[in-house]
Design a protein around this motif. Structure first.
Motif, mmCIF file in Angstrom:
data_model
loop_
_atom_site.group_PDB
_atom_site.id
_atom_site.type_symbol
_atom_site.label_atom_id
_atom_site.label_comp_id
_atom_site.label_asym_id
_atom_site.label_seq_id
_atom_site.Cartn_x
_atom_site.Cartn_y
_atom_site.Cartn_z
ATOM 1 N N GLY A 27 0.581 -1.072 0.126
ATOM 2 C CA GLY A 27 -0.197 0.085 0.142
ATOM 3 C C GLY A 27 0.709 1.209 0.069
ATOM 4 O O GLY A 27 2.100 1.134 -0.004
ATOM 5 N N PRO A 28 0.126 2.509 0.240
ATOM 6 C CA PRO A 28 0.954 3.765 0.140
ATOM 7 C C PRO A 28 2.036 3.883 1.230
ATOM 8 O O PRO A 28 3.024 4.513 1.153
ATOM 9 C CB PRO A 28 0.069 4.769 0.198
ATOM 10 N N SER A 29 1.642 3.079 2.346
ATOM 11 C CA SER A 29 2.515 3.395 3.353
ATOM 12 C C SER A 29 3.416 1.995 3.749
ATOM 13 O O SER A 29 4.288 2.259 4.858
ATOM 14 C CB SER A 29 1.683 3.583 4.560
ATOM 15 N N GLY A 30 3.261 0.915 2.957
ATOM 16 C CA GLY A 30 4.203 -0.143 3.010
ATOM 17 C C GLY A 30 3.661 -1.460 2.783
ATOM 18 O O GLY A 30 3.205 -1.426 1.455
ATOM 19 N N TRP A 31 3.251 -2.434 3.478
ATOM 20 C CA TRP A 31 2.646 -3.809 3.293
ATOM 21 C C TRP A 31 1.835 -4.133 4.490
ATOM 22 O O TRP A 31 2.212 -4.143 5.611
ATOM 23 C CB TRP A 31 3.839 -4.714 2.906
ATOM 24 N N ARG A 32 0.971 -5.033 4.474
ATOM 25 C CA ARG A 32 -0.023 -5.614 5.400
ATOM 26 C C ARG A 32 -0.164 -6.974 4.890
ATOM 27 O O ARG A 32 -0.589 -7.358 3.685
ATOM 28 C CB ARG A 32 -1.068 -4.754 5.625
ATOM 29 N N TYR A 33 -0.258 -7.763 5.906
ATOM 30 C CA TYR A 33 -0.623 -9.221 5.796
ATOM 31 C C TYR A 33 -1.435 -9.631 6.814
ATOM 32 O O TYR A 33 -1.531 -9.141 8.154
ATOM 33 C CB TYR A 33 0.623 -9.898 6.123
ATOM 34 N N VAL A 34 -2.640 -10.135 6.433
ATOM 35 C CA VAL A 34 -3.703 -10.869 7.536
ATOM 36 C C VAL A 34 -4.229 -11.984 7.271
ATOM 37 O O VAL A 34 -4.014 -12.751 6.158
ATOM 38 C CB VAL A 34 -5.022 -9.897 7.746
ATOM 39 N N VAL A 48 -3.214 -13.472 12.675
ATOM 40 C CA VAL A 48 -2.161 -12.755 12.210
ATOM 41 C C VAL A 48 -2.502 -11.529 11.785
ATOM 42 O O VAL A 48 -3.246 -11.639 10.746
ATOM 43 C CB VAL A 48 -0.978 -13.483 11.605
ATOM 44 N N ASP A 49 -2.073 -10.402 12.236
ATOM 45 C CA ASP A 49 -2.263 -8.938 11.418
ATOM 46 C C ASP A 49 -0.946 -8.204 11.538
ATOM 47 O O ASP A 49 -0.639 -7.769 12.877
ATOM 48 C CB ASP A 49 -3.257 -8.258 12.001
ATOM 49 N N LEU A 50 -0.264 -8.259 10.392
ATOM 50 C CA LEU A 50 1.168 -7.489 10.467
ATOM 51 C C LEU A 50 1.111 -6.256 9.240
ATOM 52 O O LEU A 50 0.700 -6.687 8.285
ATOM 53 C CB LEU A 50 2.082 -8.572 10.233
ATOM 54 N N ALA A 51 1.523 -5.099 9.770
ATOM 55 C CA ALA A 51 1.597 -3.971 8.789
ATOM 56 C C ALA A 51 2.997 -3.421 8.976
ATOM 57 O O ALA A 51 3.759 -3.036 10.252
ATOM 58 C CB ALA A 51 0.745 -3.065 9.477
ATOM 59 N N LEU A 52 3.681 -3.243 7.708
ATOM 60 C CA LEU A 52 4.854 -2.555 7.582
ATOM 61 C C LEU A 52 5.018 -1.324 7.206
ATOM 62 O O LEU A 52 4.043 -0.933 6.203
ATOM 63 C CB LEU A 52 5.931 -3.581 6.950
ATOM 64 N N ASP A 54 7.084 1.707 4.741
ATOM 65 C CA ASP A 54 7.879 1.670 3.280
ATOM 66 C C ASP A 54 9.286 0.974 3.548
ATOM 67 O O ASP A 54 9.765 0.673 2.587
ATOM 68 C CB ASP A 54 7.635 2.679 2.534
ATOM 69 N N LEU A 55 9.970 0.883 5.005
ATOM 70 C CA LEU A 55 11.061 0.400 4.745
ATOM 71 C C LEU A 55 11.272 -0.820 5.524
ATOM 72 O O LEU A 55 12.321 -1.419 5.702
ATOM 73 C CB LEU A 55 12.017 1.473 6.040
ATOM 74 N N GLY A 56 9.926 -1.472 5.738
ATOM 75 C CA GLY A 56 9.864 -2.983 6.115
ATOM 76 C C GLY A 56 9.947 -2.980 7.741
ATOM 77 O O GLY A 56 10.020 -4.043 8.307
ATOM 78 N N ARG A 57 9.844 -2.001 8.599
ATOM 79 C CA ARG A 57 9.531 -1.824 9.931
ATOM 80 C C ARG A 57 8.254 -2.140 10.418
ATOM 81 O O ARG A 57 7.362 -1.668 9.506
ATOM 82 C CB ARG A 57 10.238 -0.685 10.648
ATOM 83 N N PRO A 58 8.101 -3.071 11.280
ATOM 84 C CA PRO A 58 6.778 -3.296 11.987
ATOM 85 C C PRO A 58 6.147 -2.096 12.300
ATOM 86 O O PRO A 58 6.309 -1.578 13.627
ATOM 87 C CB PRO A 58 6.746 -4.347 12.791
ATOM 88 N N LEU A 59 4.828 -1.659 11.508
ATOM 89 C CA LEU A 59 4.224 -0.416 12.187
ATOM 90 C C LEU A 59 3.147 -0.884 13.206
ATOM 91 O O LEU A 59 2.783 -0.265 14.166
ATOM 92 C CB LEU A 59 3.164 0.189 11.185
ATOM 93 N N ARG A 60 2.505 -2.173 12.905
ATOM 94 C CA ARG A 60 1.709 -2.891 14.159
ATOM 95 C C ARG A 60 1.852 -4.327 13.751
ATOM 96 O O ARG A 60 1.793 -4.809 12.705
ATOM 97 C CB ARG A 60 0.359 -2.328 13.600
ATOM 98 N N LEU A 61 1.803 -5.080 15.026
ATOM 99 C CA LEU A 61 1.388 -6.743 15.012
ATOM 100 C C LEU A 61 0.558 -6.915 16.039
ATOM 101 O O LEU A 61 0.522 -6.406 17.061
ATOM 102 C CB LEU A 61 2.855 -7.260 15.509
ATOM 103 N N GLU A 62 -0.226 -7.767 15.453
ATOM 104 C CA GLU A 62 -1.241 -8.258 16.573
ATOM 105 C C GLU A 62 -1.427 -9.922 16.355
ATOM 106 O O GLU A 62 -1.862 -10.178 15.087
ATOM 107 C CB GLU A 62 -2.779 -7.568 16.271
#
Length: 204
Positions: A27-34, A48-52, A54-62
């Motif tokens: 997406g515009p801010s990185g990548w998301r996986y659910v 699992v809910d992981l959002a990165l 644009d540098l690959g850092r974890p914005l959010r992990l649940e």
């Protein structure tokens, strides 16, 4: 938006551990996986809910299992809260590490995205916080990653670039191979891609 199904098994004795039904997208801010995980008998076992960014850092992990859940993000390293469903046993943790890892295939894609390795470049050492299922206990691990090959394969949807990584556990010396195509794991120890409804997304 790739959508599909992984089968999970013990990488040592191949005991079936269940399945993970996933979808992911850049997406515009990185990548998301659910995803939703299931036991070998087909019962729901977690999410699992992981959002990165644009540098690959974890914005959010649940992460959620039947009895535990994790909420985490990158903050002065990585920070997380581990709790039971009632919230009565909440504990906080923080480690000077750049990212998380665990049994979900999402974490392999996330680590590769964070490292952005080039074929033939020296192996890179990385410290990660792993959450061990089913209790999601945190454990700090050190790994070495190297991109040993990147090969384009012809498909009906155009070229598909498959990256082959060699990953080493620095505490035991155990090595294994991970095959990624964009944001989809094709094969890795304990992970098999069983179904994929749409082609992988490629990272810029």
């Amino acid at each position: 938006m790739p959508r599909g199904r992984y089968s999970l098994h013990d990488p040592h004795d191949h005991t079936p551990l269940g399945e993970e039904h996933f979808q992911c997208a850049p997406g515009p801010s990185g990548w998301r996986y659910v995803s939703r995980t299931f036991t070998p008998s087909g019962n729901p076992s977690g999410t699992v809910d992981l959002a990165l960014d644009d540098l690959g850092r974890p914005l959010r992990l649940e992460l959620r299992t039947a009895d535990w859940q994790i909420r985490g993000a990158a903050l002065e390293g990585v920070t997380w809260v581990r709790t039971d469903p009632t919230g009565e046993q909440a504990t906080e943790g923080s480690v000077r590490a750049p990212a998380f890892t665990g049994t979900s295939p999402a974490f392999l894609v996330a680590t590769a995205r964070l490292l952005r390795l080039q074929p033939g470049s020296p192996a890179v050492r990385i410290r990660l916080v792993a959450f061990t299922e089913p209790v999601l206990a945190p454990r700090t691990v050190d790994q070495s990653w190297a991109l040993v090959d990147s090969e384009a394969h012809t498909t009906d949807n155009g070229p598909l670039v498959v990256d082959t990584y060699q990953v080493s556990a620095l505490d035991t010396g155990e090595q294994h191979t991970v095959h990624l195509a964009g944001d989809v794991v094709l094969a890795a120890p304990g992970i098999e891609l069983e179904e994929l409804e749409t082609p992988p997304s490629s990272f810029s």
